[in-house]
Design an enzyme around this catalytic site. Structure first.
Site, PDB file in Angstrom:
ATOM      1  N   PHE A  11      -3.069  11.828  11.595  1.00 18.20           N
ATOM      2  CA  PHE A  11      -4.454  11.291  11.386  1.00 18.20           C
ATOM      3  C   PHE A  11      -4.455  10.891  12.864  1.00 18.20           C
ATOM      4  O   PHE A  11      -5.167   9.879  12.814  1.00 18.20           O
ATOM      5  CB  PHE A  11      -3.787   9.761  10.592  1.00 18.20           C
ATOM      6  N   THR A  98      -0.022  17.743  12.458  1.00 13.64           N
ATOM      7  CA  THR A  98       0.286  16.942  13.003  1.00 13.64           C
ATOM      8  C   THR A  98       0.914  17.898  14.610  1.00 13.64           C
ATOM      9  O   THR A  98       0.370  19.175  15.603  1.00 13.64           O
ATOM     10  CB  THR A  98       1.945  16.727  12.588  1.00 13.64           C
ATOM     11  N   LYS A 127       0.005  25.901  16.490  1.00 17.03           N
ATOM     12  CA  LYS A 127      -0.215  27.488  16.721  1.00 17.03           C
ATOM     13  C   LYS A 127       1.982  26.619  16.321  1.00 17.03           C
ATOM     14  O   LYS A 127       2.015  28.194  16.121  1.00 17.03           O
ATOM     15  CB  LYS A 127       0.101  27.015  18.455  1.00 17.03           C
ATOM     16  N   GLU A 151      -7.218  29.990  11.699  1.00 19.78           N
ATOM     17  CA  GLU A 151      -8.185  29.793  12.457  1.00 19.78           C
ATOM     18  C   GLU A 151      -7.947  29.217  13.726  1.00 19.78           C
ATOM     19  O   GLU A 151      -8.589  30.367  14.908  1.00 19.78           O
ATOM     20  CB  GLU A 151      -9.503  29.613  11.799  1.00 19.78           C
ATOM     21  N   VAL A 154      -6.053  29.193  17.740  1.00 20.94           N
ATOM     22  CA  VAL A 154      -5.524  30.488  18.976  1.00 20.94           C
ATOM     23  C   VAL A 154      -7.582  29.436  19.728  1.00 20.94           C
ATOM     24  O   VAL A 154      -6.999  29.714  20.914  1.00 20.94           O
ATOM     25  CB  VAL A 154      -6.381  31.004  19.120  1.00 20.94           C
ATOM     26  N   GLY A 208      -9.303  13.863  30.259  1.00 19.68           N
ATOM     27  CA  GLY A 208      -8.991  14.230  29.007  1.00 19.68           C
ATOM     28  C   GLY A 208      -8.569  15.763  28.756  1.00 19.68           C
ATOM     29  O   GLY A 208      -8.107  16.029  27.241  1.00 19.68           O
ATOM     30  N   ASP A 222       1.957  27.031  25.559  1.00 16.94           N
ATOM     31  CA  ASP A 222       0.344  26.772  25.209  1.00 16.94           C
ATOM     32  C   ASP A 222       0.382  28.448  24.918  1.00 16.94           C
ATOM     33  O   ASP A 222      -0.404  28.641  23.147  1.00 16.94           O
ATOM     34  CB  ASP A 222       0.108  26.030  25.188  1.00 16.94           C
ATOM     35  N   LYS A 226       0.040  31.187  21.142  1.00 22.86           N
ATOM     36  CA  LYS A 226      -1.111  31.871  20.550  1.00 22.86           C
ATOM     37  C   LYS A 226      -1.206  33.605  20.586  1.00 22.86           C
ATOM     38  O   LYS A 226      -1.620  33.870  20.355  1.00 22.86           O
ATOM     39  CB  LYS A 226      -2.452  31.212  22.215  1.00 22.86           C
TER      40      LYS A 226
END
Length: 351
Positions: A11, A98, A127, A151, A154, A208, A222, A226
């Site tokens: 959450f 998460t 991912k 969806e 990526v 941020g 990362d 993808k």
């Protein structure tokens, strides 16, 4: 009118944003989509877990502060109990949000598997499970007449996977190139303005865009996840992240930036995958100095973009936000819509 009951696993910002959309726009969405949405379970590391089959009062949840815990509410518990909630809640769709683990995808892989084994459909923007265990999890989904949608894994809310599978249907896609990490793209842009790598990363963190530990962004892991997803989902490959060669942007110097600018080029961290005539797949993540006429050269700031090389249309490029809590929450909503459509089609086929 039908409705879907949701279990929100995790959450943080994204699932909170989805809950806000349901609270604030639920009635309009019901009219537009033909089905209602109701949150019946939530888990959170700090708050614990909450299950209410008749629907959770989201205003009451958003009003919780400080040391508040779900344990004080009917159906609440001080511990998250993710597996228990996934398997035992009355939800028909589990929304897994998460943290991403690039090594083994856990605990998200187990969360998704548990939901699918329970006959619950799943949407996630995580991912890890898709890149590391996507094929297996799709088989589990099929075996249990459930659906697995991802969806947002990526390009956040920008629908690149469905664009490729639906809008580009009938085309042969041989190569995919993308700016798939907004943080690294922002950092490279700041370096063009004269900032050092360290100063640019600090600026990204202040805005941020970057986490306190920006390693996954600037070292390319990362994007590596993808690229594996794009290779497997769009090109039908069967690769893992270990098959994706990776180089981050930490080796790009001020001199490199200046030389590229003098040549009319710009440095970008590019994730790419291509297939040859024999079907062999090559995938990589690496910084490249792109000429001005390259379709990805003009992508600035935290924006993401993907270029598809096709047989009939040439190069087709899609760009849009690759991050943001509300944008990513939209990806979850789009997956829920897709799950509803697939369920209706499945039922209509008499299965």
């Amino acid at each position: 009118m039908t409705h879907h009951d949701l279990a929100l696993i995790g959450f943080g910002g994204v699932n909170r944003a989805l809950a806000e959309i349901i609270r604030d726009r639920g009635a309009d969405l019901e009219d537009e989509l033909g089905f209602g949405l109701r949150v019946v379970a939530i888990t959170d590391l700090r708050l614990g877990s909450l299950m209410q089959a008749d629907g959770i009062d989201l205003d009451a949840v958003f009003a919780m502060t400080g040391d508040d815990s779900f344990a004080s509410m009917p159906g609440g518990h001080a511990e998250p109990r993710n597996d228990y909630v996934i398997r035992n809640s009355t939800a028909d769709i589990v929304v897994e949000a998460t943290f991403t683990n690039p090594v083994d995808g856990e605990p998200a892989v187990s969360h998704v598997r548990a939901a699918l084994e329970s006959g619950k459909s799943v949407t996630t923007t995580n991912k890890g499970p898709v890149a590391i265990a996507g094929a297996e999890l799709n088989r589990v989904a099929a075996d249990n007449h459930a659906f697995f949608e991802y969806e947002g894994s990526v390009m956040s809310g920008t629908p690149v996977l469905r664009f490729a599978s639906s809008t580009l249907k009938g085309l042969q896609i041989t190569r995919i190139e993308g700016i798939l990490n907004g943080t690294s793209n922002f950092v490279l842009g700041e370096m063009e303005s004269g900032k050092s790598l360290e100063a640019a990363v600090a600026e990204a963190q202040a805005l941020g865009y970057a986490e306190a530990d920006p390693t996954a962004d600037i070292e390319g892991s990362d994007v590596q996840l993808k690229v594996a997803i794009l290779a497997n989902e769009v090109l039908g490959a069967d690769i893992t992240t270990a098959d994706v060669a990776r180089t981050g942007i930490t080796g790009i110097t001020a001199g490199d930036i200046i030389a590229a600018g003098a040549a009319g080029e710009r440095w970008k961290l590019i994730g790419s995958v291509e297939t040859d005539a024999a079907g062999a797949v090559t995938a990589s993540v690496a910084p490249r100095s792109l000429p001005a006429d390259h379709p990805l050269a003009g992508i600035s700031g935290a924006t993401n973009a993907v270029s598809f090389t096709t047989d009939l249309l040439g190069t087709v490029t899609v760009s849009g936000p690759g991050a943001g809590r509300m944008e990513t929450a939209y990806a979850l909503l789009s997956d829920i819509i897709a799950i509803d459509e697939r369920q209706r089609s499945f039922a209509g086929a008499g299965r």
